[in-house]
Design a protein around this motif. Structure first.
Motif, mmCIF file in Angstrom:
data_model
loop_
_atom_site.group_PDB
_atom_site.id
_atom_site.type_symbol
_atom_site.label_atom_id
_atom_site.label_comp_id
_atom_site.label_asym_id
_atom_site.label_seq_id
_atom_site.Cartn_x
_atom_site.Cartn_y
_atom_site.Cartn_z
ATOM 1 N N UNK A 152 0.859 -1.187 0.000
ATOM 2 C CA UNK A 152 0.000 0.000 0.000
ATOM 3 C C UNK A 152 0.898 1.240 0.000
ATOM 4 N N UNK A 153 0.687 2.107 -0.967
ATOM 5 C CA UNK A 153 1.464 3.339 -1.051
ATOM 6 C C UNK A 153 0.588 4.499 -0.621
ATOM 7 N N UNK A 154 1.039 5.217 0.407
ATOM 8 C CA UNK A 154 0.272 6.350 0.916
ATOM 9 C C UNK A 154 1.205 7.435 1.407
ATOM 10 N N UNK A 155 0.693 8.291 2.262
ATOM 11 C CA UNK A 155 1.500 9.368 2.824
ATOM 12 C C UNK A 155 2.345 8.837 3.974
ATOM 13 N N UNK A 156 3.362 9.602 4.395
ATOM 14 C CA UNK A 156 4.148 9.179 5.562
ATOM 15 C C UNK A 156 3.279 9.039 6.800
ATOM 16 N N UNK A 157 3.869 8.521 7.858
ATOM 17 C CA UNK A 157 3.121 8.186 9.063
ATOM 18 C C UNK A 157 2.352 9.366 9.622
ATOM 19 N N UNK A 158 2.973 10.553 9.634
ATOM 20 C CA UNK A 158 2.312 11.732 10.195
ATOM 21 C C UNK A 158 1.497 12.490 9.140
ATOM 22 N N UNK A 159 1.397 11.932 7.922
ATOM 23 C CA UNK A 159 0.661 12.547 6.803
ATOM 24 C C UNK A 159 1.323 13.829 6.300
ATOM 25 N N UNK A 160 2.516 14.171 6.801
ATOM 26 C CA UNK A 160 3.192 15.403 6.397
ATOM 27 C C UNK A 160 4.468 15.056 5.632
ATOM 28 N N UNK A 161 4.725 15.782 4.542
ATOM 29 C CA UNK A 161 5.978 15.596 3.811
ATOM 30 C C UNK A 161 7.104 16.306 4.561
ATOM 31 N N UNK A 162 8.323 15.868 4.313
ATOM 32 C CA UNK A 162 9.470 16.526 4.949
ATOM 33 C C UNK A 162 10.700 16.354 4.068
ATOM 34 N N UNK A 163 11.662 17.234 4.259
ATOM 35 C CA UNK A 163 12.917 17.174 3.532
ATOM 36 C C UNK A 163 13.998 16.701 4.486
ATOM 37 N N UNK A 164 14.702 15.646 4.096
ATOM 38 C CA UNK A 164 15.699 15.035 4.977
ATOM 39 C C UNK A 164 17.063 15.062 4.297
ATOM 40 N N UNK A 165 18.104 15.541 4.990
ATOM 41 C CA UNK A 165 19.446 15.578 4.389
ATOM 42 C C UNK A 165 20.138 14.222 4.463
ATOM 43 N N UNK A 166 21.084 14.019 3.559
ATOM 44 C CA UNK A 166 21.924 12.829 3.644
ATOM 45 C C UNK A 166 23.379 13.269 3.490
ATOM 46 N N UNK A 167 24.330 12.541 4.080
ATOM 47 C CA UNK A 167 25.744 12.951 4.039
ATOM 48 C C UNK A 167 26.349 12.826 2.647
#
Length: 377
Positions: free
Chosen positions: A229-244
């Protein structure tokens, strides 16, 4: 007002009370042995109607099964499939077999407590609390509908959940696990971004911002009952996450030859599923890491999320940054989950208090300057 009527029954003279319900339909109750008992009952009915506390005895005859089905249906519309599936299973296996045929007005606090205690002997606290929550939620609806005066499932003695100790890998251990894995980039990505498994495997090429070294988390791919099942993240909010930066090259290689909507990890067409807890590639990688390092802990893919929090905090990230990275609803939640990782903040408080006290005491102990006598006549 209602009325009282006498009638003859097999046991002798009896009285019947007729009254109007709040919905203007007629209600009645029979079998009073004395007229005074009938009058007292009628008075109670009128007072309860005036206070808005009237309970229709016939409404309490509806079964837990009927109301439970309605409650489950209401939850299905607001919960993600991964959250609803355990509820449906618990209802079917643990709640319905015991309570579905019972009228809601017949349930008693003590028997529900006995049921919870019995479940606690063979089930985990989480499973017991889920089963109890279904029954209690169903009866909450019965209270709101004025079918019963109070919820007999509330105020019970319930088992307490005890969280298992969190596992935090070091940088060296993350590298060891990645080298032993069939998917090294995914292992490192999970350990340095803190994304949940479904969030990471739900990423597409278009979600990768190589210039800023960020990923946009807006999809969550979770397997429920054999279906992704493809849906929104757990909190229903999108976010931007950095990676090294060291992940830039391997991530760029994964994007080569793929369209913007292609899935980032895996073959690009299908979402990767969570590896089997005993026979999957992740468990095999842990086994190889343990063979190389006897102190290497046993862990699951979700433990890499804890590792990401630990590595970020040890690198100097504040709680608000960690909250945004992990996608927690609030910084307070992050502190509740990872309070043990902020012990250094307590040490800083202690040091600051000591320095402040020393400065205050020293300043008070210094002698006051005496007025100069050079200008005196």
């Amino acid at each position: 007002m209602g009325s009282i009527h006498a009638y003859t029954a097999a046991g002798g003279r009896r009285y019947r009370v007729l009254f109007r319900k709040p919905d203007r339909t007629q209600g009645q109750k029979r079998g009073f042995k004395t007229k005074r008992d009938a009058e007292l009952y009628l008075a109670e009915v009128e007072v309860s109607k005036a206070r808005g506390e009237f309970i229709d005895a016939t409404a309490a005859r509806v079964t837990v099964g009927a109301l439970g089905a309605e409650w489950l249906a209401s939850q299905q519309h607001v919960l993600k499939p991964s959250a609803f599936a355990p509820l449906e299973s618990s209802w079917r296996l643990h709640v319905a077999p015991v309570w579905s045929e019972r009228p809601v007005g017949s349930l008693r606090h003590t028997e529900i407590q006995a049921w919870v205690s019995d479940l606690s002997r063979s089930m985990s606290p989480t499973s017991v609390l889920r089963a109890h929550g279904i029954l209690a939620g169903t009866l909450d609806g019965a209270v709101k509908d004025r079918r019963i005066p109070a919820n007999p499932a509330r105020g019970l003695t319930l088992p307490r959940k005890t969280g298992k100790p969190k596992i935090y890998l070091t940088h060296t251990q993350v590298q060891l696990l990645a080298d032993a894995s069939a998917h090294p980039t995914l292992v490192q990505f999970l350990a340095y971004t803190g994304l949940r498994w479904g969030e990471a495997t739900g990423l597409r090429v278009k979600h990768l911002d190589a210039l800023r070294r960020r990923v946009k988390v807006e999809e969550n791919a979770v397997k429920v009952n054999g279906v992704i099942h493809v849906g929104t993240p757990k909190t229903h909010a999108t976010r931007s996450v950095p990676y090294p930066a060291f992940l830039s090259e391997p991530l760029a290689r994964m994007c080569e030859g793929r369209g913007r909507d292609s899935i980032l990890f895996g073959d690009g067409a299908t979402h990767m599923v969570l590896p089997h807890s005993q026979r999957g590639w992740f468990t095999a990688a842990v086994g190889r890491a343990q063979a190389a390092d006897p102190d290497f802990p046993r862990l699951t893919p979700h433990d890499l999320r804890h590792t990401a929090a630990s590595l970020a905090i040890s690198a100097g990230a504040n709680v608000k940054a960690v909250q945004r990275m992990l996608g927690h609803a609030s910084a307070a939640m992050t502190l509740d989950v990872y309070a043990e990782l902020f012990d250094h903040d307590l040490e800083a408080v202690s040091t600051a208090l000591d320095q402040a006290r020393s400065a205050a005491v020293v300043a008070k102990a210094l002698p006051r300057a005496q007025p100069s006598t050079a200008s005196m006549p």
